[in-house]
Design a protein around this motif. Sequence first.
Motif, PDB file in Angstrom:
ATOM      1  N   HIS A 110       1.532   7.598  -7.701  1.00 43.61           N
ATOM      2  CA  HIS A 110       1.762   7.814  -6.277  1.00 43.61           C
ATOM      3  C   HIS A 110       2.944   6.953  -5.857  1.00 43.61           C
ATOM      4  N   SER A 111       3.747   7.452  -4.945  1.00 40.30           N
ATOM      5  CA  SER A 111       4.857   6.617  -4.474  1.00 40.30           C
ATOM      6  C   SER A 111       4.321   5.505  -3.579  1.00 40.30           C
ATOM      7  N   LEU A 112       5.043   4.393  -3.538  1.00 38.46           N
ATOM      8  CA  LEU A 112       4.627   3.280  -2.690  1.00 38.46           C
ATOM      9  C   LEU A 112       4.635   3.694  -1.219  1.00 38.46           C
ATOM     10  N   GLU A 113       5.564   4.582  -0.863  1.00 35.18           N
ATOM     11  CA  GLU A 113       5.631   5.063   0.524  1.00 35.18           C
ATOM     12  C   GLU A 113       4.366   5.855   0.876  1.00 35.18           C
ATOM     13  N   PHE A 114       3.945   6.728  -0.031  1.00 38.45           N
ATOM     14  CA  PHE A 114       2.720   7.488   0.187  1.00 38.45           C
ATOM     15  C   PHE A 114       1.535   6.541   0.366  1.00 38.45           C
ATOM     16  N   LEU A 115       1.477   5.521  -0.477  1.00 39.83           N
ATOM     17  CA  LEU A 115       0.331   4.615  -0.432  1.00 39.83           C
ATOM     18  C   LEU A 115       0.324   3.753   0.830  1.00 39.83           C
ATOM     19  N   ARG A 116       1.505   3.505   1.411  1.00 38.80           N
ATOM     20  CA  ARG A 116       1.544   2.746   2.671  1.00 38.80           C
ATOM     21  C   ARG A 116       0.795   3.481   3.781  1.00 38.80           C
ATOM     22  N   GLU A 117       0.807   4.807   3.721  1.00 39.15           N
ATOM     23  CA  GLU A 117       0.067   5.611   4.705  1.00 39.15           C
ATOM     24  C   GLU A 117      -1.444   5.531   4.461  1.00 39.15           C
ATOM     25  N   LYS A 118      -1.802   5.094   3.268  1.00 36.69           N
ATOM     26  CA  LYS A 118      -3.222   4.985   2.894  1.00 36.69           C
ATOM     27  C   LYS A 118      -3.564   3.527   2.650  1.00 36.69           C
ATOM     28  N   ALA A 119      -3.137   2.661   3.555  1.00 30.00           N
ATOM     29  CA  ALA A 119      -3.296   1.220   3.309  1.00 30.00           C
ATOM     30  C   ALA A 119      -4.762   0.809   3.167  1.00 30.00           C
ATOM     31  N   HIS A 120      -5.675   1.662   3.654  1.00 25.47           N
ATOM     32  CA  HIS A 120      -7.101   1.341   3.527  1.00 25.47           C
ATOM     33  C   HIS A 120      -7.649   1.688   2.148  1.00 25.47           C
ATOM     34  N   LEU A 287       9.390  -3.038 -15.014  1.00 26.53           N
ATOM     35  CA  LEU A 287      10.253  -2.487 -16.069  1.00 26.53           C
ATOM     36  C   LEU A 287      10.323  -0.966 -15.975  1.00 26.53           C
ATOM     37  N   ASP A 288       9.152  -0.346 -15.797  1.00 28.43           N
ATOM     38  CA  ASP A 288       9.101   1.112 -15.656  1.00 28.43           C
ATOM     39  C   ASP A 288       9.935   1.573 -14.469  1.00 28.43           C
ATOM     40  N   GLU A 289       9.747   0.879 -13.343  1.00 28.43           N
ATOM     41  CA  GLU A 289      10.440   1.271 -12.126  1.00 28.43           C
ATOM     42  C   GLU A 289      11.952   1.162 -12.307  1.00 28.43           C
ATOM     43  N   GLU A 290      12.375   0.120 -13.027  1.00 28.92           N
ATOM     44  CA  GLU A 290      13.807  -0.128 -13.143  1.00 28.92           C
ATOM     45  C   GLU A 290      14.483   0.765 -14.183  1.00 28.92           C
ATOM     46  N   LYS A 291      13.653   1.433 -15.001  1.00 29.26           N
ATOM     47  CA  LYS A 291      14.240   2.333 -16.007  1.00 29.26           C
ATOM     48  C   LYS A 291      15.103   3.402 -15.368  1.00 29.26           C
ATOM     49  N   SER A 292      14.708   3.802 -14.153  1.00 29.73           N
ATOM     50  CA  SER A 292      15.462   4.878 -13.495  1.00 29.73           C
ATOM     51  C   SER A 292      16.720   4.364 -12.801  1.00 29.73           C
ATOM     52  N   LEU A 448       7.666 -22.062   4.753  1.00 29.40           N
ATOM     53  CA  LEU A 448       7.836 -21.116   3.650  1.00 29.40           C
ATOM     54  C   LEU A 448       7.141 -19.814   4.027  1.00 29.40           C
ATOM     55  N   GLY A 449       7.893 -18.727   4.030  1.00 30.58           N
ATOM     56  CA  GLY A 449       7.319 -17.419   4.345  1.00 30.58           C
ATOM     57  C   GLY A 449       6.488 -16.955   3.160  1.00 30.58           C
ATOM     58  N   PHE A 450       5.166 -16.899   3.377  1.00 34.83           N
ATOM     59  CA  PHE A 450       4.262 -16.641   2.258  1.00 34.83           C
ATOM     60  C   PHE A 450       4.526 -15.288   1.609  1.00 34.83           C
ATOM     61  N   GLU A 451       4.792 -14.255   2.409  1.00 39.22           N
ATOM     62  CA  GLU A 451       5.008 -12.923   1.835  1.00 39.22           C
ATOM     63  C   GLU A 451       6.262 -12.886   0.952  1.00 39.22           C
ATOM     64  N   ARG A 452       7.251 -13.698   1.278  1.00 43.39           N
ATOM     65  CA  ARG A 452       8.438 -13.723   0.409  1.00 43.39           C
ATOM     66  C   ARG A 452       8.102 -14.340  -0.949  1.00 43.39           C
ATOM     67  N   LEU A 453       7.223 -15.332  -0.912  1.00 46.35           N
ATOM     68  CA  LEU A 453       6.763 -15.919  -2.171  1.00 46.35           C
ATOM     69  C   LEU A 453       5.983 -14.890  -2.990  1.00 46.35           C
ATOM     70  N   VAL A 454       5.139 -14.116  -2.296  1.00 41.12           N
ATOM     71  CA  VAL A 454       4.351 -13.096  -3.006  1.00 41.12           C
ATOM     72  C   VAL A 454       5.285 -12.011  -3.564  1.00 41.12           C
ATOM     73  N   LEU A 455       6.284 -11.628  -2.777  1.00 40.04           N
ATOM     74  CA  LEU A 455       7.292 -10.665  -3.256  1.00 40.04           C
ATOM     75  C   LEU A 455       7.899 -11.157  -4.566  1.00 40.04           C
ATOM     76  N   PHE A 456       8.343 -12.406  -4.538  1.00 44.91           N
ATOM     77  CA  PHE A 456       8.993 -12.981  -5.720  1.00 44.91           C
ATOM     78  C   PHE A 456       8.030 -13.022  -6.907  1.00 44.91           C
ATOM     79  N   ALA A 457       6.807 -13.438  -6.638  1.00 49.71           N
ATOM     80  CA  ALA A 457       5.840 -13.638  -7.719  1.00 49.71           C
ATOM     81  C   ALA A 457       5.355 -12.338  -8.334  1.00 49.71           C
ATOM     82  N   THR A 458       5.377 -11.259  -7.562  1.00 54.44           N
ATOM     83  CA  THR A 458       4.828  -9.999  -8.069  1.00 54.44           C
ATOM     84  C   THR A 458       5.914  -9.013  -8.503  1.00 54.44           C
ATOM     85  N   GLY A 459       7.168  -9.313  -8.155  1.00 50.46           N
ATOM     86  CA  GLY A 459       8.248  -8.392  -8.506  1.00 50.46           C
ATOM     87  C   GLY A 459       8.260  -7.125  -7.667  1.00 50.46           C
ATOM     88  N   MET A 460       7.499  -7.102  -6.579  1.00 49.58           N
ATOM     89  CA  MET A 460       7.528  -5.932  -5.698  1.00 49.58           C
ATOM     90  C   MET A 460       8.840  -5.949  -4.914  1.00 49.58           C
TER      91      MET A 460
END
Lengths: 478, 478
Positions: A110-120, A287-292, A448-460
């Motif tokens: 599923h695309s991340l955009e699609f899943l944002r609509e289904k955040a629950h 890695l998968d995402e960046e292949k494209s 420190l913006g916590f979400e930026r740390l999570v972004l960095f740590a998860t590679g999202m």
Amino acid sequence: MIKSYPIKELLSNVPILHEVVVNGWVKTFRSNRFIALNDGSTINNIQCVVDFEQFDEELLKQIATGAALKISGTLVESQGKGQNVEIQVKDIFVHGSADPETYPIQPKKHSLEFLREKAHLRVRTNTFAAVMRVRSALSFAVHQYFRDNGFYYVHTPIITGSDAEGAGEMFRVSTLDPKNPPVTEEGNVDYKEDFFGKETNLTVSGQLEAETYAMGLGKVYTFGPTFRAENSNTSRHLAEFWMIEPEVAFNDLDANMDLAEDFIKNVINYILDNCKEDLEFLEKRLLDEEKSKPQIERSEMALLEKLRFVSENNFKRVSYTEAIDILRNCKPNKKKKFKYSIDEWGADLQSEHERFLVEKHFKCPVILFDYPAKIKAFYMRLNEDGNTVRAMDILFPGIGEIVGGSQREERLDVLKEKIETLGIDEKELWWYLDLRKFGTAVHSGFGLGFERLVLFATGMGNIRDVIPFPRTPQNAEF
Amino acid sequence: MIKSYPIKELLSNVPILHEVVVNGWVKTFRSNRFIALNDGSTINNIQCVVDFEQFDEELLKQIATGAALKISGTLVESQGKGQNVEIQVKDIFVHGSADPETYPIQPKKHSLEFLREKAHLRVRTNTFAAVMRVRSALSFAVHQYFRDNGFYYVHTPIITGSDAEGAGEMFRVSTLDPKNPPVTEEGNVDYKEDFFGKETNLTVSGQLEAETYAMGLGKVYTFGPTFRAENSNTSRHLAEFWMIEPEVAFNDLDANMDLAEDFIKNVINYILDNCKEDLEFLEKRLLDEEKSKPQIERSEMALLEKLRFVSENNFKRVSYTEAIDILRNCKPNKKKKFKYSIDEWGADLQSEHERFLVEKHFKCPVILFDYPAKIKAFYMRLNEDGNTVRAMDILFPGIGEIVGGSQREERLDVLKEKIETLGIDEKELWWYLDLRKFGTAVHSGFGLGFERLVLFATGMGNIRDVIPFPRTPQNAEF
């Protein structure tokens, strides 16, 4: 009664041949025989092997992706690849099924955009479950680091009557009739009639209040939600985000930089030690995402390598003045490749400049310090040169600014002059000025913006994907 | 450079005859000779002994209560009583003085009401420093308990577009022009023009969102600020307070009660183990305070005894129906001593009834369960009797309700019927209903008001005194 186990425990702590009970949701059901069951405790599923001849067909039909089951059986050594143990199923109870025709989270990409609509529902996917487990581990690491280092956690107020923080646009909080608010004789909204008897907003930072506590408890930190009513629709901005703000009495800017660096390394190490499987999954996802993508846009390091690099190497400390020299003379600036060219000292650094310094020039996290006073907040300590302040920003590859901090102006006269120059009403800050009147001392802190740390740590790639229910312009669903 | 030590470390970990540096604030300065210095790391001060003949008179004049000092000297065994070690002072640097004429926190008894007006300075008193250190320790204990028990921390949204939580009056969050808001053709405020494109409020509970995460990660909890716009000026209500809300898939109400009881005992044990000196101080404070009260109003147990009592004894579990029987037949009810007399099954219990049950009848924490459906929230699971729901409240002596929880209604048809009966628009809860459509299962959770726990743990009498900057009607200073 047979004990029900978390799947994480069953997979790691092997009581072979025990009778077990396990609850979870079906990830997949192959060949009417193999149920991959997950309960959220780990990225890994437990394989449950069904002898379909022993079960009613109607029951088996209910075992679809997303169905909640209670399975009883015997834990045995697995015959198949990919797992050590599996369950030979004796009994199945269907808590609740999930109709494949309508259940949106099917076993496909599923695309991340699609899943944002289904955040629950998106936390039922491997990616979001992994991100949110890492987020939780990082939160714990934050509290543990500060506890271990003698800090006290302070809950600074969310609703604030103080409008002098100046960190950004604010959301108004009110219980007045929105259609017909009471008005004063001058025709303004009469906030004396409001719940708090004054105009109130959502906090943009707990720093000023945290300072009051640092000047009593010594070492404190906040970790709470903060708000910016800015119309920024970017992959790095949220209207509601969580911020960590330590504040330390008697720390100067050097000690502040040491703290920030040690803190970040420590929480990164915590997840390297405690979230190995989730991080490996997220590394593979990236890695998968960046292949494209074209080679040039791909990350230079894989996720785990990047995290280890940050935890093992010193952050480069560079003064603003040095940074301007580097930027003024760099190729992109000379070739007019920057949107905002850097011509002279005093310029505010844009994201493109920060990224050049971190990603191209130094190729490591960078701490910039001693910024021009004009481009920084009123409470930062003025240097002897009269032009720069003891500010510091930490810049991370791919993320940009992750920390902003400073040594605070502890001299009453200097602070008052600054406030006056900026046209801020001194009365608004009476309590903040009191800290400089009574037992003032050198002190420092950072945010420190916590979400930026999570972004960095998860590679999202998008900050909306590292917080459960993102709040952005035009979006407050759920 | 000589290392600077936290006072807590100096007092407990004794490197006698070492040269030390210490920063802190003056508590008292006696006989131009003995400085009691405190840095917030502990309730205890370190005694710094000054040979006044060796120091400038002007310098000594600045050493008043509240002044911030850096002291260098030799750590030696103390000659005096009350401490093991003291510092023989070699050098004093005054970070900042505090004029005794204007500094409000003088070494004398201040009323709690007076200190509430000085919320930015009150943490410099022994009482508030102790309370806030215990508060911090309790927070950590919360996170540690859940981490150790396989829970994930979820940051549920603070700004919510959902108005179906129904837990109380809400604060509106908006960036619309308060004086001239845009209006629709029908003449209503046009929230489509607002920041989020809809009407938004501050959350009253993260439960519904936490449920979505429990149905993916299994065991989750929230710990964040929640808001009630209720005009309650009592010693137990705040407009902004912190709430802890665990939510567990596959837990029924019994497991939920077990969790709540185990959780509370665990965090109480944590502070008994880690905050001994602060709790002893607070126990003494409470004893002193109660000396002025008539015998009958004093606590039956001292603070530490009360905490150990809770951690060591089972909470009494009583059904609502049993509780009504007890109340109907109790003396105060028969003698019409209750403001609201208990005549029949179905009555909502008031604070006076809860206190009677806990403080007079059972004399221990009580868990009431299986309440009438009519007086509880829509999402609680209906029992087979059709009249009661799987709700539970935990009542504490002196505090009243500290926990409210339930098993959630997991059956789609029953939940829909309930929603319809109450006139709630189903569309508002589409995502909440989705949890019952896809992989639904038994699940339970509860909410614990963190400040009530801190009240109980510290023996303080007013909830305004256990949060740094209380928000109450007409009060949002700082």
